[in-house]
Design an enzyme around this catalytic site. Structure first.
Site, PDB file in Angstrom:
ATOM      1  N   ARG A 139     -14.477   9.081  -7.598  1.00 51.50           N
ATOM      2  CA  ARG A 139     -13.853   8.274  -6.566  1.00 51.50           C
ATOM      3  C   ARG A 139     -13.954   8.982  -5.207  1.00 51.50           C
ATOM      4  O   ARG A 139     -13.905  10.209  -5.132  1.00 51.50           O
ATOM      5  CB  ARG A 139     -12.361   8.025  -6.888  1.00 51.50           C
ATOM      6  N   SER A 146     -11.780  -3.907   0.314  1.00 51.17           N
ATOM      7  CA  SER A 146     -11.724  -2.928  -0.770  1.00 51.17           C
ATOM      8  C   SER A 146     -13.122  -2.544  -1.237  1.00 51.17           C
ATOM      9  O   SER A 146     -14.062  -3.357  -1.196  1.00 51.17           O
ATOM     10  CB  SER A 146     -10.940  -3.522  -1.950  1.00 51.17           C
ATOM     11  N   ASP A 172     -12.977  -1.847 -13.915  1.00 51.01           N
ATOM     12  CA  ASP A 172     -13.031  -0.678 -13.032  1.00 51.01           C
ATOM     13  C   ASP A 172     -14.476  -0.291 -12.715  1.00 51.01           C
ATOM     14  O   ASP A 172     -15.365  -0.358 -13.583  1.00 51.01           O
ATOM     15  CB  ASP A 172     -12.337   0.520 -13.696  1.00 51.01           C
ATOM     16  N   THR A 222       5.945  -6.403  -3.522  1.00 50.07           N
ATOM     17  CA  THR A 222       5.389  -5.120  -3.953  1.00 50.07           C
ATOM     18  C   THR A 222       5.775  -3.995  -2.991  1.00 50.07           C
ATOM     19  O   THR A 222       5.701  -2.832  -3.355  1.00 50.07           O
ATOM     20  CB  THR A 222       3.851  -5.179  -4.066  1.00 50.07           C
ATOM     21  N   ASN A 263      -9.944   4.076  -2.408  1.00 49.74           N
ATOM     22  CA  ASN A 263      -8.941   4.891  -3.104  1.00 49.74           C
ATOM     23  C   ASN A 263      -8.047   5.694  -2.152  1.00 49.74           C
ATOM     24  O   ASN A 263      -8.084   6.926  -2.111  1.00 49.74           O
ATOM     25  CB  ASN A 263      -9.632   5.828  -4.092  1.00 49.74           C
ATOM     26  N   TYR A 293      -9.540  -9.493  -8.549  1.00 51.55           N
ATOM     27  CA  TYR A 293      -9.127  -8.779  -7.338  1.00 51.55           C
ATOM     28  C   TYR A 293     -10.313  -8.578  -6.406  1.00 51.55           C
ATOM     29  O   TYR A 293     -10.233  -8.856  -5.200  1.00 51.55           O
ATOM     30  CB  TYR A 293      -8.517  -7.427  -7.704  1.00 51.55           C
ATOM     31  N   ILE A 305       3.194 -14.752   2.936  1.00 56.62           N
ATOM     32  CA  ILE A 305       1.968 -15.222   3.582  1.00 56.62           C
ATOM     33  C   ILE A 305       1.425 -16.492   2.922  1.00 56.62           C
ATOM     34  O   ILE A 305       0.525 -17.133   3.479  1.00 56.62           O
ATOM     35  CB  ILE A 305       0.871 -14.133   3.612  1.00 56.62           C
ATOM     36  N   ILE A 360       0.470   1.460   2.668  1.00 57.42           N
ATOM     37  CA  ILE A 360      -0.360   1.558   3.868  1.00 57.42           C
ATOM     38  C   ILE A 360       0.347   0.917   5.057  1.00 57.42           C
ATOM     39  O   ILE A 360       0.374   1.472   6.161  1.00 57.42           O
ATOM     40  CB  ILE A 360      -1.737   0.916   3.626  1.00 57.42           C
ATOM     41  N   SER A 417      -4.444  -3.948  -7.666  1.00 54.46           N
ATOM     42  CA  SER A 417      -4.632  -3.660  -9.090  1.00 54.46           C
ATOM     43  C   SER A 417      -5.651  -4.574  -9.745  1.00 54.46           C
ATOM     44  O   SER A 417      -5.435  -5.789  -9.885  1.00 54.46           O
ATOM     45  CB  SER A 417      -3.327  -3.723  -9.878  1.00 54.46           C
TER      46      SER A 417
END
Length: 325
Positions: free
Chosen positions: A223, A131, A286, A46, A184, A155, A68, A23, A92
């Site tokens: 999703r 999120s 999930d 990452t 997503n 997360y 950070i 992103i 994740s």
């Protein structure tokens, strides 16, 4: 109105944290195309250098390799900045269950470092990635801001904590913060490799290689898949939103939903392959179903996503064919 019509003064300086990621690199690219100055902060844990090498020769682009979790790095990165687009985080759900201490240090303390640095440097607006995971076990569809369930993963806890800290920074210090609850996101430069890769790029890559992807669960989980262009729009419009939007977090999605098995079958058809998936166990933490109510983002940010799933997936498939084959 999409983000191409939005105008920023040529001298405007944006800091994109996590700017070498999926992103973040797309945000850097969009801003540079608009003639803005862009400072990218990334520790490349990452993200990928190749994602930002595209901009290396642009005189409006600056790269800082930094973490950070280090406050002095955050302070230096925020110096002279007008807008912060804070994307740096480890994603994740399954990995967060394996590494809770690291997720707390990186996603919570790292974001707090950025908020404090932005406050001290008198940044105009702090826009950050949240999120859909903050909805936890809530069964309400579509998902509405203010009606959240119990969190299902470390997360999700980090993102919920970020929203609360951002609200405090607006309440006590007047730092204008806007949270974007991504649903997503998919699109160009999203990493298809690794155990924690997102499903769409992973599926596309394996299908292009003639291999059978694994679908975790029965494939009937749904999703609200959101193309990257919509996310870029939301970030830039959040920068220009009125103070009325500050201290809040908004759903950023298409406002629909698709079942995973249907997405898989659509990818097979678009790629011209007939490969059966392998069904594996559902992943712990999930969410079963995801479908966003985007009415508040439309009201407060002027968000009006141009890309539905069908349009977005065509562009994504084209990009992966060009770059993976």
């Amino acid at each position: 109105m999409g983000y191409n019509q939005l105008e920023f003064a040529p001298e405007t300086l944006f800091l994109v944290t996590g700017g070498a990621g999926f992103i973040g690199s797309n945000l850097c690219e969009a801003l540079l195309k608009k003639g803005c100055r862009v400072r990218c902060l990334d520790d490349l844990s990452t993200g990928f250098q190749k994602n930002v090498d595209l901009f290396a020769e642009n005189g409006n682009y600056e790269f800082i390799k930094g973490d950070i979790k280090d406050f002095d790095t955050c302070l230096a990165a925020c110096c002279g900045v007008d807008y912060v687009l804070h994307q740096a985080a480890w994603g994740s759900v399954p990995r967060s269950i394996e590494m809770p201490l690291f997720y707390c240090a990186n996603n919570i303390s790292g974001t707090l470092n950025m908020l404090e640095a932005a406050r001290q440097c008198k940044v105009k607006k702090f826009v950050y990635a949240s999120s859909s995971s903050v909805y936890g076990d809530s069964s309400l569809l579509p998902k509405q801001e203010g009606i959240e369930g119990s969190l299902l993963s470390p997360y999700a806890l980090t993102k919920d904590s970020n929203e609360k800290w951002a609200q405090q920074y607006f309440l006590h210090y007047g730092l204008e913060t806007v949270g974007l609850r991504y649903f997503n996101v998919f699109g160009r430069r999203q990493n298809p490799d690794g155990a924690y890769a997102a499903v769409i790029p992973k599926f596309i890559k394996l299908l292009l290689e003639g291999k059978s992807p694994v679908i975790n669960g029965d494939g009937r989980q749904s999703r609200d898949f959101t193309y990257i262009e919509n996310v870029i729009e939301a970030n830039l419009k959040a920068c220009l939103a009125s103070t009325e939007a500050s201290g809040k977090a908004f759903n950023i999605a298409c406002g629909g939903r698709a079942y995973l098995i249907d997405v898989y079958n659509e990818l097979c058809q678009a790629l011209g392959v007939d490969i059966s998936p392998v069904f594996g166990p559902a992943r712990p933490g999930d969410i079963r179903d995801s479908h966003a109510d985007i009415s508040l983002a439309c009201k407060y940010l002027g968000y009006a996503p141009d890309y539905n799933f069908e349009r977005g997936i065509k562009e994504a498939i084209f990009w992966y064919k060009e770059n993976l084959v």
